[in-house]
Scaffold this motif. Structure first.
Motif, PDB file in Angstrom:
ATOM      1  N   ALA A 114     -26.122 -34.319  11.445  1.00  0.00           N
ATOM      2  CA  ALA A 114     -25.057 -35.126  10.845  1.00  0.00           C
ATOM      3  C   ALA A 114     -24.028 -34.297  10.082  1.00  0.00           C
ATOM      4  CB  ALA A 114     -25.660 -36.166   9.901  1.00  0.00           C
ATOM      5  N   GLU A 115     -24.324 -33.024   9.824  1.00  0.00           N
ATOM      6  CA  GLU A 115     -23.368 -32.190   9.092  1.00  0.00           C
ATOM      7  C   GLU A 115     -22.239 -31.782  10.025  1.00  0.00           C
ATOM      8  OE1 GLU A 115     -24.780 -29.176   6.358  1.00  0.00           O
ATOM      9  OE2 GLU A 115     -26.810 -29.973   6.560  1.00  0.00           O
ATOM     10  N   ASN A 116     -21.027 -32.102   9.623  1.00  0.00           N
ATOM     11  CA  ASN A 116     -19.847 -31.846  10.449  1.00  0.00           C
ATOM     12  C   ASN A 116     -19.145 -30.581   9.962  1.00  0.00           C
ATOM     13  OD1 ASN A 116     -16.721 -32.141  10.687  1.00  0.00           O
ATOM     14  ND2 ASN A 116     -17.513 -33.486  12.283  1.00  0.00           N
ATOM     15  N   TYR A 117     -18.908 -29.647  10.902  1.00  0.00           N
ATOM     16  CA  TYR A 117     -18.291 -28.365  10.564  1.00  0.00           C
ATOM     17  C   TYR A 117     -16.832 -28.296  11.012  1.00  0.00           C
ATOM     18  CZ  TYR A 117     -23.031 -26.953   9.523  1.00  0.00           C
ATOM     19  OH  TYR A 117     -24.288 -26.876   8.965  1.00  0.00           O
ATOM     20  N   ARG A 118     -16.258 -29.437  11.363  1.00  0.00           N
ATOM     21  CA  ARG A 118     -14.902 -29.459  11.925  1.00  0.00           C
ATOM     22  C   ARG A 118     -13.882 -30.054  10.973  1.00  0.00           C
ATOM     23  NH1 ARG A 118     -14.949 -33.030  16.926  1.00  0.00           N
ATOM     24  NH2 ARG A 118     -15.981 -31.203  17.822  1.00  0.00           N
ATOM     25  N   ILE A 170     -10.996 -37.001   6.464  1.00  0.00           N
ATOM     26  CA  ILE A 170     -11.002 -37.464   7.856  1.00  0.00           C
ATOM     27  C   ILE A 170     -12.355 -38.082   8.197  1.00  0.00           C
ATOM     28  CG2 ILE A 170     -10.939 -36.676  10.265  1.00  0.00           C
ATOM     29  CD1 ILE A 170      -8.788 -34.639   9.355  1.00  0.00           C
ATOM     30  N   LEU A 171     -13.429 -37.464   7.737  1.00  0.00           N
ATOM     31  CA  LEU A 171     -14.758 -38.005   8.027  1.00  0.00           C
ATOM     32  C   LEU A 171     -14.980 -39.337   7.332  1.00  0.00           C
ATOM     33  CD1 LEU A 171     -17.065 -34.856   7.959  1.00  0.00           C
ATOM     34  CD2 LEU A 171     -15.928 -35.955   9.889  1.00  0.00           C
ATOM     35  N   GLU A 172     -14.397 -39.507   6.155  1.00  0.00           N
ATOM     36  CA  GLU A 172     -14.509 -40.797   5.472  1.00  0.00           C
ATOM     37  C   GLU A 172     -13.908 -41.900   6.339  1.00  0.00           C
ATOM     38  OE1 GLU A 172     -12.668 -42.962   1.527  1.00  0.00           O
ATOM     39  OE2 GLU A 172     -13.286 -40.861   1.358  1.00  0.00           O
ATOM     40  N   LEU A 173     -12.786 -41.594   6.975  1.00  0.00           N
ATOM     41  CA  LEU A 173     -12.134 -42.567   7.848  1.00  0.00           C
ATOM     42  C   LEU A 173     -13.003 -42.847   9.073  1.00  0.00           C
ATOM     43  CD1 LEU A 173      -9.335 -43.816   7.288  1.00  0.00           C
ATOM     44  CD2 LEU A 173      -8.420 -42.347   9.080  1.00  0.00           C
ATOM     45  N   ALA A 174     -13.544 -41.788   9.688  1.00  0.00           N
ATOM     46  CA  ALA A 174     -14.391 -41.953  10.876  1.00  0.00           C
ATOM     47  C   ALA A 174     -15.632 -42.771  10.562  1.00  0.00           C
ATOM     48  CB  ALA A 174     -14.782 -40.578  11.426  1.00  0.00           C
ATOM     49  N   ASN A 175     -16.276 -42.469   9.446  1.00  0.00           N
ATOM     50  CA  ASN A 175     -17.471 -43.214   9.063  1.00  0.00           C
ATOM     51  C   ASN A 175     -17.154 -44.677   8.779  1.00  0.00           C
ATOM     52  OD1 ASN A 175     -19.198 -40.986   9.266  1.00  0.00           O
ATOM     53  ND2 ASN A 175     -18.829 -40.356   7.146  1.00  0.00           N
ATOM     54  N   ARG A 176     -15.992 -44.910   8.157  1.00  0.00           N
ATOM     55  CA  ARG A 176     -15.601 -46.282   7.840  1.00  0.00           C
ATOM     56  C   ARG A 176     -15.368 -47.076   9.125  1.00  0.00           C
ATOM     57  NH1 ARG A 176     -10.752 -45.943   4.258  1.00  0.00           N
ATOM     58  NH2 ARG A 176     -12.233 -45.005   2.828  1.00  0.00           N
ATOM     59  N   PRO A 232     -13.824 -27.967   3.177  1.00  0.00           N
ATOM     60  CA  PRO A 232     -13.164 -28.300   1.912  1.00  0.00           C
ATOM     61  C   PRO A 232     -12.233 -29.497   2.063  1.00  0.00           C
ATOM     62  CG  PRO A 232     -12.160 -26.360   2.896  1.00  0.00           C
ATOM     63  CD  PRO A 232     -13.384 -26.654   3.699  1.00  0.00           C
ATOM     64  N   ASP A 233     -11.838 -30.065   0.930  1.00  0.00           N
ATOM     65  CA  ASP A 233     -10.908 -31.188   0.945  1.00  0.00           C
ATOM     66  C   ASP A 233      -9.623 -30.831   1.671  1.00  0.00           C
ATOM     67  OD1 ASP A 233     -12.435 -33.050  -0.340  1.00  0.00           O
ATOM     68  OD2 ASP A 233     -11.606 -32.693  -2.326  1.00  0.00           O
ATOM     69  N   ARG A 281     -11.311 -35.672  16.396  1.00  0.00           N
ATOM     70  CA  ARG A 281     -10.728 -34.470  17.001  1.00  0.00           C
ATOM     71  C   ARG A 281      -9.965 -33.655  15.959  1.00  0.00           C
ATOM     72  NH1 ARG A 281     -14.193 -34.041  20.080  1.00  0.00           N
ATOM     73  NH2 ARG A 281     -14.974 -35.794  18.876  1.00  0.00           N
ATOM     74  N   ALA A 282      -9.614 -34.262  14.824  1.00  0.00           N
ATOM     75  CA  ALA A 282      -8.754 -33.615  13.824  1.00  0.00           C
ATOM     76  C   ALA A 282      -9.568 -32.802  12.830  1.00  0.00           C
ATOM     77  CB  ALA A 282      -7.947 -34.679  13.082  1.00  0.00           C
ATOM     78  N   ARG A 283      -9.075 -31.606  12.530  1.00  0.00           N
ATOM     79  CA  ARG A 283      -9.739 -30.764  11.530  1.00  0.00           C
ATOM     80  C   ARG A 283      -9.202 -31.038  10.124  1.00  0.00           C
ATOM     81  NH1 ARG A 283      -8.186 -26.335  15.152  1.00  0.00           N
ATOM     82  NH2 ARG A 283      -9.834 -25.947  16.681  1.00  0.00           N
ATOM     83  N   ARG A 284      -7.847 -31.057   9.992  1.00  0.00           N
ATOM     84  CA  ARG A 284      -7.268 -31.102   8.637  1.00  0.00           C
ATOM     85  C   ARG A 284      -6.214 -32.200   8.456  1.00  0.00           C
ATOM     86  NH1 ARG A 284      -7.325 -28.342   4.084  1.00  0.00           N
ATOM     87  NH2 ARG A 284      -5.421 -28.071   2.830  1.00  0.00           N
TER      88      ARG A 284
END
Length: 681
Positions: free
Chosen positions: A284-288, A293-299, A329-330, A545-548
């Motif tokens: 579950a740890e995302n390195y990308r 962005i992950l908050e949005l994906a999880n939501r 990082p943020d 697909r987005a990193r930052r």
């Protein structure tokens, strides 16, 4: 099992879950790998670890990948790790190699038949023999349905009974085309790609000697992208394994987006039940991607049933791997925009591309993802006019078959009308000669793209006619030639333009997801819950697909229902509002500053369609079509009428903002539509 110092090096930079997956080298194992969780590293390290700890010799390993490119990358990674003898292949490549070995000895010394590279070579002539408008059915939709049937081992004779309503034409007609396709292929001495699996399965099921030889050569298996496995491939995998229990499968049910090809996540979701004693490891740890962005994906995923259409695993537990966990990082908060029309949206895409470039992002690390190819030309045109380089990954708009045919048709017929009358004449020409109608648009994925492409071409003509009352066919053809040239000479390196499906497995520093509107995402043909769930997963794939940098937008009166799940949670009573966003907008209503909801926010669920008004509009359309002597769909498609019924515009400018309402239709029907709306109140 002896763990050497050499093997220990394979574990040094892994997180605990990755280490668990790599060191589980025997027995059945399911690895639920979230987006960006390092699954390719885990697969290659696990194979190397099994070799170096003496679990299995390198030459008895088979790593099954989804693409030939992925197989090559896997071999390269293992070579770097010091292991050159590991075989990595797709299901089709491995099956073809086995067929080539056994075929001559089982067929009187004759070589394996040649491979049919594309079904279209045989399907296209067969479609041309269909009655009436069915001859316009896109060949790719027929070919895709044949593929879906074959991976389920449903032959032509069983189609009418077992094929459901998947075919883009009536079941009896499809069964006829399917039967004629198989006969023509056999007469030509060819095998298609599904035959590689079908014939290998038949060989191993019916020839014990061949099965024993295959099973003796490979006994340790790993299958990537297992959520996209189809029933035929699953059967072949079981035949390869025989009595072996050393199988690891890797996949993510939240990234199941290829069910239209016959793939199903059921094998991943039910793996533990089918393989007693299985171990399940979750990555579950995302390195990308950034935490924002992950908050949005999880939501997004939490807003619907997790997994494929809400399936649950053995024992009734919720399927899937839980939320992705950020390690990066943020970054800047993702932005959600809402625009009044597509023109404003394309303008924002240009501004966004310039902004991320100014922030130091190389153009090649930037992507704009769309649901269907027909959405790209407007973006291409805007980028061209702004002097921003781009590259279309996949088929370009003017290279599409129906666009080439449409331009050839216009050159051959050369309508004599001018201005808006010319636009009307071209629309009727496309209906009569190219089968553009509501039936074609709903036939299948290629039918949708084909209809959307032709409608876009008509939109270009309508805009030209609105700007020039004396427009002639020569002017239309000259402008289409200009746009084709601009597309053809687009930069090889530049902003990436592609569909969500083509983006699977790729990633960029900056991603823009436009046109998140009802009818596009989810696509209007997605009516069942399971189909809508797959559309949600498409958006999830796009976001991850987005990193930052990430931006999303809607340009319709009916924004996508998925956007409601992305709206930041509102603060509790008495809580201080979040800090202001950047100059381009503020966080909405004091919501979390991890997502910027910009003009037009907050996003709401798609509005309800006024059924009474919709019926009145349909009655008006029927009468107007009768008066004009044209089919009803030439006046308006059902989707446009639904948008009008939901938006209830009260003026011509407001009506013009409805998707599908070009300037020609506005001039011809606008006042009548406004009268229908007023009369329904």
């Amino acid at each position: 099992m002896t763990v050497t110092l050499s093997a220990e090096r394979l574990l040094e930079d892994l997180n605990p879950s990755q280490r668990e997956a790599v060191t589980t080298t025997a027995g059945p194992l399911a690895i639920i790998a979230g987006a960006g969780s390092g699954k390719t590293r885990v697969i290659s390290r696990r194979a190397a670890y099994a070799i170096e700890t003496g679990v299995v010799p390198a030459d008895q390993i088979l790593l099954v990948t989804f693409t030939d490119k992925a197989a090559g990358e896997m071999v390269q990674r293992l070579t770097v790790l010091g292991h050159r003898g590991v075989l990595a292949r797709t299901f089709h490549a491995a099956a073809l190699a086995q067929l080539r070995h056994f075929w001559p000895s089982r067929h009187g010394g004759t070589p394996l038949p040649a491979t049919l590279e594309s079904k279209l070579r045989i399907v296209v002539p067969l479609i041309g023999r269909l009655p009436g408008g069915y001859r316009f059915t896109p060949a790719k939709d027929i070919a895709d349905t044949i593929e879906w049937a074959k991976v389920r081992r449903i032959g032509p004779e069983r189609w009418v009974r077992d094929g459901d309503d998947r075919a883009p034409i009536p079941a009896d007609l499809f069964a006829r085309v399917y039967r004629d396709y198989e006969r023509s292929k056999t007469d030509a001495g060819l095998l298609d790609f599904e035959d590689m699996l079908v014939r290998t399965v038949e060989l191993l099921e019916g020839d014990a000697e061949a099965a024993a030889l295959v099973q003796s050569r490979k006994r340790w298996f790993s299958v990537d992208e297992y959520q996209d496995t189809n029933p035929l491939a699953e059967r072949l995998l079981a035949l390869w394994m025989g009595e072996s229990r050393d199988l690891a499968v890797v996949g993510d049910p939240d990234q199941t987006i290829y069910t239209f090809t016959g793939a199903t996540p059921e094998f991943l979701l039910g793996f533990a039940e089918r393989h007693p004693g299985s171990r399940v490891v979750t990555l579950a740890e995302n390195y990308r991607s950034s935490p924002q962005i992950l908050e949005l994906a999880n939501r997004l995923i939490a807003g619907g049933e997790r997994g494929a259409g809400g399936e649950r695993g053995a024992g009734g537990e919720r399927a899937g791997r839980g939320p992705l966990v950020a390690t990066q990082p943020d970054g800047p908060p993702p932005a959600i925009h809402r625009f009044q029309d597509p023109a404003a949206e394309t303008g924002e895409i240009v501004a966004w591309a310039r902004a991320v470039a100014a922030a130091g992002v190389n153009a090649t690390e930037t992507a704009v993802l769309v649901r269907v190819n027909a959405q790209l030309p407007a973006i291409e045109d805007a980028l061209t006019r702004a002097g921003i380089g781009f590259t279309v990954r996949g088929q370009r708009f003017f290279d599409r078959r129906e666009i080439r045919e449409a331009r050839q048709l216009l050159r051959r017929v050369r309508p004599a009308e001018t201005g808006t009358s010319l636009a009307t004449s071209i629309e009727l020409l496309f209906v009569e000669k190219m089968g553009l109608d509501d039936v074609a648009a709903d036939a299948g994925s290629e039918g949708r793209d084909r209809a959307a492409s032709l409608e876009l071409l008509l939109g270009i003509v309508e805009d030209l006619a609105a700007a020039d009352a004396d427009l002639t066919i020569a002017g239309v053809l000259a402008e289409l030639d200009r746009r084709h040239e601009a597309e053809s000479t687009a930069a090889i390196d530049g902003v990436n333009l592609l569909t969500y499906h083509r983006a699977k497995g790729l990633e960029w520093d900056a991603v823009y997801l436009p046109a998140l509107d009802e009818g596009l995402l989810p696509i209007r043909q997605a009516k069942e819950d399971v189909e809508v769930a797959e559309e949600r997963r498409l958006l999830y794939v796009g976001i991850t697909r987005a990193r930052r940098f990430l931006a999303l937008s809607s340009s319709s009166r009916r924004p996508s229902r998925f956007l409601a799940a992305l709206e930041p949670p509102r603060p509790a009573a008495g809580r201080a509002p979040g800090r202001a966003g950047r100059a381009s907008g503020r966080a909405s209503g004091g919501a979390s500053d991890r997502v910027r909801v910009l003009p037009g926010a907050p996003m709401a669920e798609a509005g309800a369609v006024d059924d009474r008004l919709l019926e009145a509009l349909r009655l008006w359309r029927r009468q107007r079509a009768s008066d004009d002597g044209v089919p009803a769909y030439v006046v308006f498609h059902d989707t446009t009428l639904a948008e009008i019924a939901e938006a209830r515009p009260r003026s011509l400018p407001a009506l013009r903002r409805v998707r599908g309402m070009g300037p020609t239709k506005l001039e011809r029907y606008g006042e009548e539509i406004l009268a229908v709306i007023e009369g329904s109140e």
